[in-house]
Motif scaffolding. Structure first.
Motif, PDB file in Angstrom:
ATOM      1  N   PRO A 191      89.385  52.528  48.301  1.00 36.30           N
ATOM      2  CA  PRO A 191      90.063  52.047  47.080  1.00 36.30           C
ATOM      3  C   PRO A 191      89.301  52.388  45.797  1.00 36.30           C
ATOM      4  CG  PRO A 191      89.983  50.307  48.748  1.00 36.30           C
ATOM      5  CD  PRO A 191      89.131  51.431  49.261  1.00 36.30           C
ATOM      6  N   ILE A 215      89.655  56.061  44.915  1.00 32.35           N
ATOM      7  CA  ILE A 215      90.960  56.350  44.297  1.00 32.35           C
ATOM      8  C   ILE A 215      90.891  55.982  42.808  1.00 32.35           C
ATOM      9  CG2 ILE A 215      93.397  55.611  44.223  1.00 32.35           C
ATOM     10  CD1 ILE A 215      93.249  55.383  47.302  1.00 32.35           C
ATOM     11  N   PRO A 233      95.892  59.377  46.181  1.00 30.49           N
ATOM     12  CA  PRO A 233      95.568  58.628  47.411  1.00 30.49           C
ATOM     13  C   PRO A 233      95.480  59.504  48.652  1.00 30.49           C
ATOM     14  CG  PRO A 233      97.217  57.464  46.133  1.00 30.49           C
ATOM     15  CD  PRO A 233      97.047  58.809  45.492  1.00 30.49           C
ATOM     16  N   ILE A 283      92.086  59.943  50.825  1.00 29.43           N
ATOM     17  CA  ILE A 283      92.048  59.499  52.229  1.00 29.43           C
ATOM     18  C   ILE A 283      91.601  60.664  53.113  1.00 29.43           C
ATOM     19  CG2 ILE A 283      93.523  58.782  54.175  1.00 29.43           C
ATOM     20  CD1 ILE A 283      94.914  56.913  52.064  1.00 29.43           C
ATOM     21  N   SER A 306      97.765  51.858  35.460  1.00 30.85           N
ATOM     22  CA  SER A 306      97.330  52.449  36.725  1.00 30.85           C
ATOM     23  C   SER A 306      98.540  52.932  37.521  1.00 30.85           C
ATOM     24  CB  SER A 306      96.566  51.427  37.572  1.00 30.85           C
ATOM     25  OG  SER A 306      95.471  50.936  36.858  1.00 30.85           O
ATOM     26  N   ARG A 307      99.610  52.139  37.488  1.00 29.19           N
ATOM     27  CA  ARG A 307     100.819  52.512  38.238  1.00 29.19           C
ATOM     28  C   ARG A 307     101.381  53.833  37.719  1.00 29.19           C
ATOM     29  NH1 ARG A 307     103.011  53.192  42.831  1.00 29.19           N
ATOM     30  NH2 ARG A 307     105.217  52.758  43.043  1.00 29.19           N
ATOM     31  N   LEU A 335     102.317  49.575  48.794  1.00 27.93           N
ATOM     32  CA  LEU A 335     100.968  50.134  48.981  1.00 27.93           C
ATOM     33  C   LEU A 335     100.171  50.058  47.688  1.00 27.93           C
ATOM     34  CD1 LEU A 335     101.063  53.398  51.131  1.00 27.93           C
ATOM     35  CD2 LEU A 335      99.798  51.276  51.553  1.00 27.93           C
ATOM     36  N   PHE A 336     100.865  50.367  46.575  1.00 31.27           N
ATOM     37  CA  PHE A 336     100.177  50.312  45.289  1.00 31.27           C
ATOM     38  C   PHE A 336      99.696  48.897  44.997  1.00 31.27           C
ATOM     39  CE2 PHE A 336      99.796  49.555  40.795  1.00 31.27           C
ATOM     40  CZ  PHE A 336      98.985  50.608  40.406  1.00 31.27           C
ATOM     41  N   TRP A 338      96.635  48.157  46.974  1.00 28.48           N
ATOM     42  CA  TRP A 338      95.464  48.824  46.384  1.00 28.48           C
ATOM     43  C   TRP A 338      95.000  48.063  45.144  1.00 28.48           C
ATOM     44  CZ3 TRP A 338      95.336  51.247  41.463  1.00 28.48           C
ATOM     45  CH2 TRP A 338      94.115  51.885  41.169  1.00 28.48           C
ATOM     46  N   VAL A 392      93.159  44.922  45.911  1.00 31.58           N
ATOM     47  CA  VAL A 392      91.801  45.232  46.388  1.00 31.58           C
ATOM     48  C   VAL A 392      90.902  45.569  45.197  1.00 31.58           C
ATOM     49  CG1 VAL A 392      90.403  46.826  47.759  1.00 31.58           C
ATOM     50  CG2 VAL A 392      92.564  45.979  48.672  1.00 31.58           C
ATOM     51  N   ILE A 393      91.392  46.399  44.284  1.00 33.09           N
ATOM     52  CA  ILE A 393      90.577  46.824  43.141  1.00 33.09           C
ATOM     53  C   ILE A 393      90.274  45.672  42.195  1.00 33.09           C
ATOM     54  CG2 ILE A 393      90.835  48.114  40.946  1.00 33.09           C
ATOM     55  CD1 ILE A 393      89.684  49.727  43.262  1.00 33.09           C
TER      56      ILE A 393
END
Ligand code: PFF
Length: 441
Positions: A61, A64, A256, A260, A403-404, A414-415, A418, A421-422
Motif C-alpha cells: 500500500p 502504491i 496498483p 503488485i 488520490s481517487r 479495492l480503492f 487501500w 490502509v493508508i
C-alpha cells in the motif's frame, strides 16, 4: 543542453520498463545477501512470516502511495513534495520526506557499495578457480581474510562506485531500462538453476522448516522492527527512489498492478534466494546465523564441488554485483535529480555524490561499527519513517478525492480498502512497531 531540456522529466518507454526498472531497484543485495542472513540471525520462520506480513500490509500500500506521489509530482522527491504540499495548502516541511530520502540513499550506498565489492571479489576468485576443490572450512575462512583485507575491499569498492557514478552521469533512463530488461530474467534463471542444485545437494527439508516453521517466542520487538525495516529496504521504499521512478511513469499506466508485480517478483526472488542458500548452509555445517558473510561462505562452498563451479560461480557473483548496480543507481538518483533541479550539472552532481558515498564507504571498510550503524539506522528507522510520513500525507493531506483521481483504474471497493490502509492501518502499524522496539508497549 539547455537548462529546460535537462530538467524535462523523462518518461519510461512503457509500463513494462517501469516495472523492470523498479524491480531492478528492488531486487538487489537485500534479496540475495541480506534477507537470508538476517532471517538466519533472527530465528527463521517467525521472522519470515513477519516480513511477509509487512510487505503485504505496509509495503505494497505505501509503495502504491509513493509511486502515485511521484507520477503526480513529476519531479525529484524534494520538489515533488513541495509541489504537493503547496497544492493542498500544507506546510513546506513535508519536503522533509524527500530530504530524508536523499540522505538515506546516500547513507545506504556507503555500505552497499562495500558489499557489492565483496561480490566482485568473488567473481574474481571464481573466475580464477581460487576456492575450487578446497576444504569447506578454508573457503569459509576466506571471507574472514577478505574482511580483514582493507586494501582489497577498497579497490573493489572504488571500482563499484566508479561504475555507479559513470552510469548515473550518463543518465538513468537511457541505459538502465534496457539493461534491467535483460539482466533481471538472467538473474532469475541463474537463481532457479541454483535452487535446483540446492534441492539436489542440500538439506532442503531442513531449510524449508527453518524458513517456514514459526517459533513466535523468538519475536522480540527488535526482530519485528528488523522485519519491517527489511520490508521497506527490499522494496526500496520510503526514500524517494520509488517516487523518482514513478515520476518517469507514463500517465496511463496502472500503478496498483505494476506495484503488485514488482513486490511479487521481489518477494519471490528473496524466498528463492533463501531456499537456495539455507539448504547449502545446513549441508555444509555452517551456522544460519553467521551474519553478513553467509552468502560469501556458502555459495563458494557449493560451487567448489559443483560441475563447472568456477564458471557458474563467476556468473552468479557477477549477477549479484549487477543486481547491486541496478539498485545502487536507484539509491543515488533521488539526490542527483534534486541537485539537477537546483542547477547543478548532472555529471558534477554524479561525481560529487559518488565521491561523498565513496568516503563513507572507506569509513565502513575500516570500522564495522560504521557499516552496522548505517545499515541499522537507514533500514530500521529512516525508511519506515519515510513510509509513515508518505502514508500520513496521502491519507490525511492529499485525501480521498485527489488520490481517487490518480488511481482510478481499480474498483471502488479495492480503492476504499487501500485508502483505509493508508490513512489508518499503515501509519498505526509503523508506529506500533516503533513503539514495540523501543520497549514502550
Ligand atoms: N532494494 C534494494 C535491495 O534490496 O538490495 C536496496 C535499496 C535500493 C534500498 C534502493 C533503497 C533504495 F532506494
Amino acid at each position: 543542453m539547455s537548462e529546460t531540456n535537462t530538467l524535462q522529466t523523462p518518461t519510461w518507454t512503457s509500463r513494462w520498463t517501469f516495472i523492470m526498472a523498479t524491480t531492478g531497484a528492488a531486487v538487489g543485495l537485500g534479496n540475495i545477501w541480506k534477507f537470508p542472513y538476517i532471517a538466519g540471525e533472527n530465528g527463521g520462520g517467525a521472522f519470515v512470516l513477519m516480513y511477509l506480513g509487512c510487505i503485504l500490509l505496509l509495503g505494497v500500500p505505501i509503495m502504491i502511495a509513493e509511486t502515485m506521489l511521484g507520477r503526480k509530482g513529476r519531479e525529484n522527491p524534494v520538489h515533488a513534495m513541495l509541489k504537493h504540499a503547496r497544492s493542498v495548502d500544507a506546510s513546506k516541511a513535508w519536503s522533509f520526506i524527500g530530504i530524508m530520502g536523499v540522505a538515506a540513499g546516500i547513507m545506504i550506498l556507503m555500505y552497499y557499495s562495500v558489499v557489492a565489492g565483496w561480490a566482485l571479489e568473488y567473481v574474481f576468485q571464481s573466475a580464477t578457480s581460487s576456492y575450487i576443490g578446497k576444504p569447506s572450512a578454508d573457503i569459509a575462512e576466506g571471507f574472514s581474510t577478505l574482511s580483514a583485507d582493507t586494501g582489497r575491499q577498497l579497490m573493489w569498492h572504488s571500482i563499484f562506485m566508479a561504475g555507479t557514478a559513470l552510469i548515473v552521469a550518463l543518465g538513468v533512463t537511457k541505459g538502465i531500462g534496457k539493461a534491467v530488461n535483460i539482466l533481471m530474467p538472467m538473474l532469475f534463471l541463474l537463481l532457479l538453476m541454483l535452487l535446483g542444485y540446492a534441492y539436489e545437494n542440500g538439506e532442503f527439508s531442513q531449510a524449508l522448516s527453518f524458513m517456514f516453521t514459526a517459533d513466535f517466542s523468538k519475536l522480540t520487538g527488535d526482530v519485528v522492527l528488523i522485519a519491517m525495516g527489511h520490508a521497506f529496504f527490499t522494496l526500496s521504499l520510503g526514500m524517494g527512489t520509488v517516487m523518482v521512478y514513478g515520476s518517469y511513469m507514463p500517465q496511463n499506466a496502472s500503478i496498483p498492478s505494476a506495484i503488485i508485480t514488482v513486490a511479487f517478483l521481489d518477494t519471490l526472488i528473496a524466498l528463492v534466494a533463501g531456499m537456495t542458500i539455507f539448504p547449502l548452509v545446513f549441508a555444509s555445517g555452517l551456522e544460519p546465523a553467521s551474519g553478513p558473510g553467509l552468502l560469501f561462505k556458502t555459495l563458494p562452498i557449493a560451487f567448489s564441488t559443483m560441475w563447472n563451479g568456477a564458471f557458474f560461480g563467476a556468473g552468479f557473483f557477477l549477477l549479484v554485483a549487477i543486481a547491486a548496480l541496478s539498485s545502487s543507481i536507484s539509491l543515488i538518483e533521488p539526490g542527483i535529480a534534486w541537485l539537477e533541479k537546483l542547477g547543478v550539472n548532472r555529471i558534477a552532481a554524479a561525481l560529487g555524490l559518488a565521491l561523498f558515498c565513496w568516503l563513507g564507504g572507506v569509513a565502513s571498510i575500516y570500522t564495522t561499527e560504521v557499516f552496522d550503524k548505517l545499515d541499522y539506522i537507514t533500514a530500521n528507522i529512516m525508511l519506515p519513517l519515510g513510509g509513515l510520513l508518505i502514508a500520513v500525507f496521502v491519507g490525511w493531506k492529499l485525501g480521498f478525492t485527489r488520490s481517487r483521481k490518480e488511481i482510478s483504474e481499480i474498483s471502488g471497493g479495492l480503492f476504499n480498502l487501500w485508502f483505509v490502509v493508508i490513512r489508518f492501518i499503515a501509519p498505526l502499524g509503523v508506529l506500533i512497531i516503533f513503539a514495540k522496539s523501543l520497549g514502550l508497549i
